[in-house]
Design a protein around this motif. Structure first.
Motif, PDB file in Angstrom:
ATOM      1  N   TRP A  67      -4.303  -2.874   8.198  1.00 42.89           N
ATOM      2  CA  TRP A  67      -3.632  -2.320   8.933  1.00 42.89           C
ATOM      3  C   TRP A  67      -4.327  -2.654  10.515  1.00 42.89           C
ATOM      4  O   TRP A  67      -5.750  -3.453  10.492  1.00 42.89           O
ATOM      5  N   LEU A  79       0.181  -0.154   9.787  1.00 37.63           N
ATOM      6  CA  LEU A  79       0.116  -1.147   7.982  1.00 37.63           C
ATOM      7  C   LEU A  79       0.946  -2.045   8.331  1.00 37.63           C
ATOM      8  O   LEU A  79       2.366  -2.735   9.191  1.00 37.63           O
ATOM      9  N   GLU A  99      -3.168   1.791  -1.413  1.00 39.39           N
ATOM     10  CA  GLU A  99      -4.017   2.750  -1.259  1.00 39.39           C
ATOM     11  C   GLU A  99      -4.885   2.205  -0.897  1.00 39.39           C
ATOM     12  O   GLU A  99      -6.580   2.821  -0.070  1.00 39.39           O
ATOM     13  N   GLU A 102      -5.101   2.633   3.456  1.00 45.55           N
ATOM     14  CA  GLU A 102      -4.918   3.658   3.592  1.00 45.55           C
ATOM     15  C   GLU A 102      -6.638   4.521   3.774  1.00 45.55           C
ATOM     16  O   GLU A 102      -7.056   4.792   4.691  1.00 45.55           O
ATOM     17  N   ARG A 106      -8.784   4.747   6.874  1.00 41.37           N
ATOM     18  CA  ARG A 106      -9.109   5.936   7.317  1.00 41.37           C
ATOM     19  C   ARG A 106     -10.787   6.539   7.212  1.00 41.37           C
ATOM     20  O   ARG A 106     -11.044   7.571   7.859  1.00 41.37           O
ATOM     21  N   MET A 113      -0.865   6.565   9.634  1.00 39.09           N
ATOM     22  CA  MET A 113      -0.928   5.374   9.552  1.00 39.09           C
ATOM     23  C   MET A 113       1.022   5.689   9.506  1.00 39.09           C
ATOM     24  O   MET A 113       1.205   6.437   8.877  1.00 39.09           O
ATOM     25  N   TYR A 128       6.576   3.786  -0.175  1.00 42.30           N
ATOM     26  CA  TYR A 128       6.347   4.521   1.281  1.00 42.30           C
ATOM     27  C   TYR A 128       7.221   6.149   1.008  1.00 42.30           C
ATOM     28  O   TYR A 128       6.048   6.478   1.270  1.00 42.30           O
ATOM     29  N   ARG A 131       4.917   7.803  -1.338  1.00 41.76           N
ATOM     30  CA  ARG A 131       3.497   7.847  -0.830  1.00 41.76           C
ATOM     31  C   ARG A 131       3.237   9.172   0.110  1.00 41.76           C
ATOM     32  O   ARG A 131       2.113   9.031   1.077  1.00 41.76           O
ATOM     33  N   TYR A 133       4.958   8.913   3.613  1.00 43.43           N
ATOM     34  CA  TYR A 133       6.029   8.338   4.333  1.00 43.43           C
ATOM     35  C   TYR A 133       7.382   8.926   4.649  1.00 43.43           C
ATOM     36  O   TYR A 133       7.880   8.978   3.847  1.00 43.43           O
ATOM     37  N   LEU A 155      -2.684   9.958   7.206  1.00 46.63           N
ATOM     38  CA  LEU A 155      -3.785  10.059   5.737  1.00 46.63           C
ATOM     39  C   LEU A 155      -4.315  11.320   5.608  1.00 46.63           C
ATOM     40  O   LEU A 155      -5.054  11.828   5.834  1.00 46.63           O
TER      41      LEU A 155
END
Length: 155
Positions: A67, A79, A99, A102, A106, A113, A128, A131, A133, A155
């Motif tokens: 990131w 990302l 993970e 992210e 965080r 993100m 994505y 998760r 997104y 996040l």
């Protein structure tokens, strides 16, 4: 399954660069050309303004991702360079890597993100979306490119 180990590394680390080169070649095969031409600098992936990670299986680097800060909003991380070698796909490496990326963002105060990918990366889009997104307005280097997919999540 062998345990996936995620290690923070510099973007210019040899294992990271080998995987980034493979990632760009993969994108080049999917889309033509040299792969992702988004300008990046190794310094963008140094904490606290970014981070880069390599995933290892049995001591071998099999995936990478990182990131970097997003200039338009200090709370946002972008990302970049997510990739898993074909031989390691389907083993949870990408999920663990995402993970870790992210979590690092965080830990450095980022609350959102964002990412760009394309319509010829269905497995990435599936990951994505799984998760959390969701589609966002296009941004960045490929914002006007055909087939671009821009996603983001809190996040």
């Amino acid at each position: 399954m062998t345990e996936v180990e995620i290690r923070p590394v510099g973007y210019d680390d040899p294992a990271a660069q080998q995987l980034v080169t493979a990632a760009l070649a993969d994108l080049g095969q999917r889309y033509g050309g040299p792969g992702d031409q988004t300008p990046v600098a190794p310094t963008q992936f140094r904490p606290p303004e970014g981070g880069f990670f390599v995933a290892y299986l049995a001591g071998e680097g099999v995936g990478c991702g990182g990131w970097r800060g997003y200039a338009q909003d200090r709370a946002v991380a972008e990302l970049k360079r997510m990739y898993v070698a074909p031989a390691a796909r389907g083993r949870g490496v990408a999920r663990r890597l995402l993970e870790a990326v992210e979590q690092a963002a965080r830990q450095h105060g980022r609350t959102r993100m964002i990412l760009e990918c394309g319509d010829k990366q269905p497995e990435a889009v599936t990951l994505y979306r799984s998760r959390g997104y969701e589609p966002i307005p296009h941004f960045g280097y490929y914002k006007d490119a055909p087939g671009v997919i821009s996603l983001g999540r809190t996040l």
